[in-house]
Every structure is written in C-alpha cells, then in structure tokens.
Design a protein around this motif. Structure first.
Motif, mmCIF file in Angstrom:
data_model
loop_
_atom_site.group_PDB
_atom_site.id
_atom_site.type_symbol
_atom_site.label_atom_id
_atom_site.label_comp_id
_atom_site.label_asym_id
_atom_site.label_seq_id
_atom_site.Cartn_x
_atom_site.Cartn_y
_atom_site.Cartn_z
ATOM 1 N N ILE A 46 -33.391 30.898 -66.756
ATOM 2 C CA ILE A 46 -32.367 31.220 -67.805
ATOM 3 C C ILE A 46 -31.990 29.903 -68.111
ATOM 4 N N PHE A 67 -35.781 32.089 -70.735
ATOM 5 C CA PHE A 67 -35.031 33.048 -71.310
ATOM 6 C C PHE A 67 -33.881 32.538 -72.024
ATOM 7 N N ASN A 68 -33.644 32.386 -73.279
ATOM 8 C CA ASN A 68 -32.493 31.943 -73.754
ATOM 9 C C ASN A 68 -32.461 32.523 -75.297
ATOM 10 N N ARG A 107 -28.042 36.034 -72.001
ATOM 11 C CA ARG A 107 -27.904 36.226 -70.919
ATOM 12 C C ARG A 107 -26.918 37.444 -70.553
ATOM 13 N N LEU A 120 -31.525 41.205 -70.102
ATOM 14 C CA LEU A 120 -32.103 40.632 -68.813
ATOM 15 C C LEU A 120 -32.806 41.431 -68.045
ATOM 16 N N ASP A 122 -31.277 29.853 -62.489
ATOM 17 C CA ASP A 122 -30.103 30.369 -63.373
ATOM 18 C C ASP A 122 -29.408 29.158 -63.786
ATOM 19 N N ALA A 151 -26.656 38.722 -62.447
ATOM 20 C CA ALA A 151 -28.119 38.371 -62.296
ATOM 21 C C ALA A 151 -28.589 38.510 -60.902
#
Length: 329
Positions: A7, A31-32, A53, A59, A73, A85
């Motif tokens: 993340i 993931f962004n 996020r 997510l 993370d 998360a």
C-alpha cells in the motif's frame, strides 16, 4: 514465487521496499492513487492497482484479486486505517505496518520497544493531519497492530527513525548536502553535538522484509543506523564525499535570532538526543549499512537530482546575516 501487496510503493521508503522484495524474488503489487510517478511502470514483476486506501471496498476487492502472502502498509497515517487493513488482510502470512520512531513519549536514551512509553492518542488527534500529532497517530497505529495480533493476525510494525537516502522527497538531508556543496561557510545550530539518529532508506526496506519473514506477531521493531552521527559529523561526512572543504560556524539561539532564526529552524536538529535500540531487529539477522557507504550513495544520487532542501531550512540570506554578525564578535 511469493507475493507482496504494497500500500503505497512509489516514493522513498515504499520505493526502496519494492526494490528489496524484487531483489528477493517476490512478485509485487502496488496499490495507490497513482498521484506520483511510478518508477516500476515497465517492470514485469510489479503490478499496479489504482485505488484509495480509504476506500475499504476497493481495498477489499484488491485483496481478493491479488490474494497476497505479505502486506506492507507504507502509507497508514491514521489508526483507523491500520484497524481496517488488519481486518481486511487478517489471513495473510504477514502484515507489516510502517510506524515511526516518533511514537515514543519519553526521552529515554536509547528508546526500547518494550520499555519506553508510547505517546497517547486522543480521538481528535487520531483524526488530525498535522505534524504535531504524527507520533501520536503512529503510536495508536501500533496499538491497532497489537490488538490485531491478539485476534490471531500475524501483524507487526517497524519503527524507523529519520530516514535518509536516494529519492528522499522530505529533502531534510538534501538541505545540508546542498549547503556544503555550494558554500565555503555553513551555519550549524548549537555546538553541533545534537544527536538525532537516522537510518538509511535501503536498511528500512531490508528491515521490513526481515520482519515480514522472521518477525513475531504483535511485535514492534526499531530501525536505525548502527552508528548514530551527530549533526556536525553528518555534515563533515557529507563534505568528505562531496570532496570539498567547509567551515562549520556554530551559533546559539541568541546568535541565530539576529537573522530571525532559532535552533529548530534547521532540519535534523533536535534538542534532546534521539537514539533507538535496534538489538531486537538485529536478533532477526538484520544489519545496517555502514554510514560511510550509505552517505556515499546518498551524495551520488543527490548530485543527480534537483533537490536542495530550500523549502525545509533557513534561506541563505538569513544564514548570511547571522554569519556576518558572528564575524564582528
């Protein structure tokens, strides 16, 4: 091949962590929101999933699509993000939260993970975005990690102190590198002996992987250079690697005030020594890069960049005023 879901993953610590996992044969998904340039856009083992996020449904969908072994993370700045998360990724082999050495409330020397008190965090602080509550929010994120571990999640945290190295968008060390590279005389706050331990970015990345592979659920691990340098020694080492001579001129708060400055105006200045005990992480097999080697790599990349730290420290004009006053004393 194991997979890691990052993340964040395109800037500084996240970027170094992606490179670290790639070097150890992981397949990586980042993931962004895609707001920053992706240095891995053409890498065959790095997949990018766009998403915010804070959008838990996105997510969760990403988690189901990737089904990662490890989750890193990098950009959890509020404790609620950590709680969400750890629930979404409750069944992964390892969830590693990037916390901070700023979580500690007491000025112990050194600060130890299982002894030094963590900062408290009120509900208002938990929802805040200011620098003043950064340590409080990170500390509460650690507590969310501990709670998740009690529920059976293999969640852990790493606590790096001030990070430096290539691609450092904070430009805190770049300020000093640019000063030393451009001027013969440089103003140094106080007597130069203030100690704010730092950590090389590639060592943070290797610490994250080490904790993911060898760490224990519910544990936090400090990360810092094995040999901590004073600010003066840091600047002198920078001058060595820039192959230049520089006169370091010390100035007290009173002397700095003649230029409208104070000790805290300077990046990497801290009134109290800040030193983290890293023996817990070292027991997992982690080692830090020698500071001389780390500085050499940092200087090399700095010279190739356009970063000068101009926005994070005193202007040369203010500095020159103080230097002029000190010449008359």
């Amino acid at each position: 091949m194991e997979s890691v879901f990052v993340i964040g993953g395109t800037r500084f610590v996240g970027r170094a962590a992606v490179e670290e996992f790639l070097d150890h044969d992981y397949h990586v998904t980042i993931f962004n929101r895609g707001e920053h340039e992706n240095p891995f856009a053409d890498h065959p083992e790095v997949h990018h999933l766009p998403g915010d996020r804070s959008d838990t449904s996105r997510l969760l969908a990403a988690k189901r699509e990737v089904d990662p072994d490890v989750v890193l993370d990098c950009v959890a700045y509020h404790p609620e993000e950590v709680r969400e998360a750890t629930e979404i990724f409750a069944d992964v082999d390892a969830y590693v939260y990037v916390s901070s050495g700023a979580v500690y409330a007491d000025e112990d020397v050194p600060k130890r993970e299982d002894e030094t008190t963590l900062k408290a965090c009120t509900p208002d602080q938990a929802a805040d975005n200011s620098n003043e509550t950064y340590g409080n929010r990170k500390a509460e994120g650690d507590r969310k990690v501990f709670s998740a571990a009690e529920r059976g999640v293999n969640a852990m945290s790493v606590r790096p102190t001030v990070v430096y190295g290539p691609h450092d968008y904070t430009e805190r060390l770049d300020y000093w590198l640019a000063r030393v590279n451009e001027y013969d005389r440089v103003l140094l706050p106080g007597d130069g002996t203030n100690l704010w331990q730092r950590v090389y970015v590639e060592d943070v990345a290797s610490a994250i992987r080490t904790v993911a592979e060898e760490g224990r659920a519910g544990e936090a691990y400090n990360v810092g250079d094995r040999n901590a340098l004073t600010l003066q020694r840091t600047v002198e080492l920078a001058a060595d690697h820039l192959d230049t001579d520089v006169e370091l001129v010390h100035a007290s708060d009173r002397e700095l005030s003649t230029g409208g400055l104070e000790l805290r105006s300077f990046p990497l200045y801290r009134p109290h020594p800040h030193l983290l005990d890293t023996s817990k992480l070292a027991a997992l097999g982690w080692e830090s890069t020698p500071v001389d080697e780390a500085m050499a790599r940092t200087v090399e990349e700095h010279l190739e960049s356009d970063r000068d730290g101009r926005e994070v420290g005193p202007s040369r004009e203010d500095e020159a005023r103080v230097l002029g006053v000190l010449e008359t004393i």
